[in-house]
Design an enzyme around this catalytic site. Structure first.
Site, PDB file in Angstrom:
ATOM      1  N   CYS B  86      12.572  16.571  60.991  1.00  0.00           N
ATOM      2  CA  CYS B  86      12.928  15.723  59.857  1.00  0.00           C
ATOM      3  C   CYS B  86      13.104  14.265  60.314  1.00  0.00           C
ATOM      4  O   CYS B  86      12.157  13.655  60.767  1.00  0.00           O
ATOM      5  CB  CYS B  86      14.172  16.281  59.168  1.00  0.00           C
ATOM      6  SG  CYS B  86      14.336  15.737  57.460  1.00  0.00           S
ATOM      7  N   HIS B 201      12.952  22.264  59.001  1.00  0.00           N
ATOM      8  CA  HIS B 201      14.136  22.400  59.852  1.00  0.00           C
ATOM      9  C   HIS B 201      14.215  23.780  60.519  1.00  0.00           C
ATOM     10  O   HIS B 201      14.871  24.676  59.984  1.00  0.00           O
ATOM     11  CB  HIS B 201      15.397  22.220  59.003  1.00  0.00           C
ATOM     12  CG  HIS B 201      15.665  20.816  58.594  1.00  0.00           C
ATOM     13  ND1 HIS B 201      16.328  19.916  59.400  1.00  0.00           N
ATOM     14  CD2 HIS B 201      15.369  20.145  57.452  1.00  0.00           C
ATOM     15  CE1 HIS B 201      16.426  18.752  58.769  1.00  0.00           C
ATOM     16  NE2 HIS B 201      15.859  18.863  57.591  1.00  0.00           N
ATOM     17  N   GLU B 203      16.022  24.640  62.928  1.00  0.00           N
ATOM     18  CA  GLU B 203      17.410  24.923  63.317  1.00  0.00           C
ATOM     19  C   GLU B 203      18.233  25.468  62.152  1.00  0.00           C
ATOM     20  O   GLU B 203      19.336  25.947  62.337  1.00  0.00           O
ATOM     21  CB  GLU B 203      18.061  23.660  63.898  1.00  0.00           C
ATOM     22  CG  GLU B 203      18.551  22.616  62.897  1.00  0.00           C
ATOM     23  CD  GLU B 203      17.442  21.768  62.272  1.00  0.00           C
ATOM     24  OE1 GLU B 203      16.257  22.058  62.506  1.00  0.00           O
ATOM     25  OE2 GLU B 203      17.784  20.822  61.524  1.00  0.00           O
TER      26      GLU B 203
END
Lengths: 78, 227
Positions: B86, B201, B203
């Site tokens: 991002c 994302h 994560e």
């Protein structure tokens, strides 16, 4: 103190989605002659002394991204 | 394998990254502030998402000029694993560690949803583990990847396109390419393949409670490289 105006614009080949949205709004307001609006940035700098090469450096190092933008320096007011 | 999770003023996915790497992948991770000048003792870097410097001027512009980025550039050149998700992707592009740039989504909307991704090469540790279509979230307003026609061709030829947006069946479609990226590109690699930038994302998708564990297939690169 010298003041310098830097104009940063998106390269013509790239879609300016914000500009397109503004153009759509203007057309809705009745400005049917409008075909395009593109949004750029105006950055006014004030320096203790003007050196064109150094202002260009500022543009190349940070103010504009050469991958997507063009810039021009105008309006040096001593 | 000890990972530096960078922090810039305005980073807001740093804790997601930190906990994902430590708690879900079992790696060592520490925060590293942008003004630090050394990454000695670290083996990899995670540039997190957020709104560094309030997205002023251009997303990632100021962060990409911070002192720690000299070390990120060194890591990139030395072949160590570096990932930017991002805003981290935007920072890597602004630093010209990765090619291209990110502009406003084609529909001008901030998009927060799950997307499907397909790995387009398997020559990088970042894509080696992604053997099927994966589902991970995006949350961005400026994620439309742009590159000139020549650059896209070059990326294709050098296998630098890491991921494309696809539908659940793994096929490209105009609706799957949610932000209008050129050629549906969701993530790119540097030439060597050790640096990955992507808008989604990973994560945020490393434990079942988060709705998906598919992000592990990307982040396991840190383990692959260590092995």
């Amino acid at each position: 103190m010298p003041r310098i105006r830097v104009i940063v614009t998106l390269k013509p080949s790239l879609l300016d989605s914000a500009g397109r949205t503004v153009a759509d709004s203007l057309v809705k307001l009745g400005y049917s002659e409008l075909t395009t609006a593109r949004i750029g940035k105006v950055i006014d700098l004030e320096v203790t002394s003007y050196d064109e090469a150094r202002v260009k450096e500022m543009c190349d190092k940070l103010l504009a991204n050469p991958v997507i933008e063009d810039y021009r320096i105008e309006g040096v007011i001593e | 394998m000890k990972i530096a999770v960078l922090k810039f003023p305005g980073s807001n996915c740093d804790q997601d990254a930190y906990h994902s790497l430590r708690d879900d992948l079992g790696l060592q991770a520490e925060y590293v502030w942008q003004d630090e000048t050394s990454l000695n003792g670290y083996d990899g870097v995670f540039l997190p998402g957020g709104f560094s410097y309030g997205d002023y001027l251009r997303c990632g512009a100021m962060a990409s000029r911070s002192p720690i980025m000299n070390e990120v550039r060194r890591f990139a050149n030395e072949g160590r694993p570096v990932i930017g998700a991002c805003n981290g992707f935007q920072v890597l592009c602004e630093a010209q560690i990765l090619p291209g740039a990110l502009l406003r989504n084609v529909d001008e909307k901030f998009i927060c949803q799950d997307v499907y991704l397909r790995a387009e090469t398997h020559r990088s540790p970042w894509t080696e583990g992604v053997t099927s279509t994966i589902r991970i979230p995006i949350a961005h307003g400026e994620g439309r990847y742009v590159a000139s026609e020549d650059l896209v061709k070059q990326l294709e030829d050098k296998e630098q396109i890491a991921f494309r947006y696809v539908d659940a069946a793994g096929e490209r479609s105009s609706t799957a390419n949610v932000n209008g990226s050129v050629d549906a590109i969701a993530g790119v690699l540097n030439e060597r393949g050790n640096v990955l930038g992507l808008m989604p994302h990973p994560e945020r998708a490393t434990r079942a409670r988060l709705g998906s564990v598919d992000g592990r297939t990307i982040l396991q690169a840190f383990q692959l490289v260590a092995a």
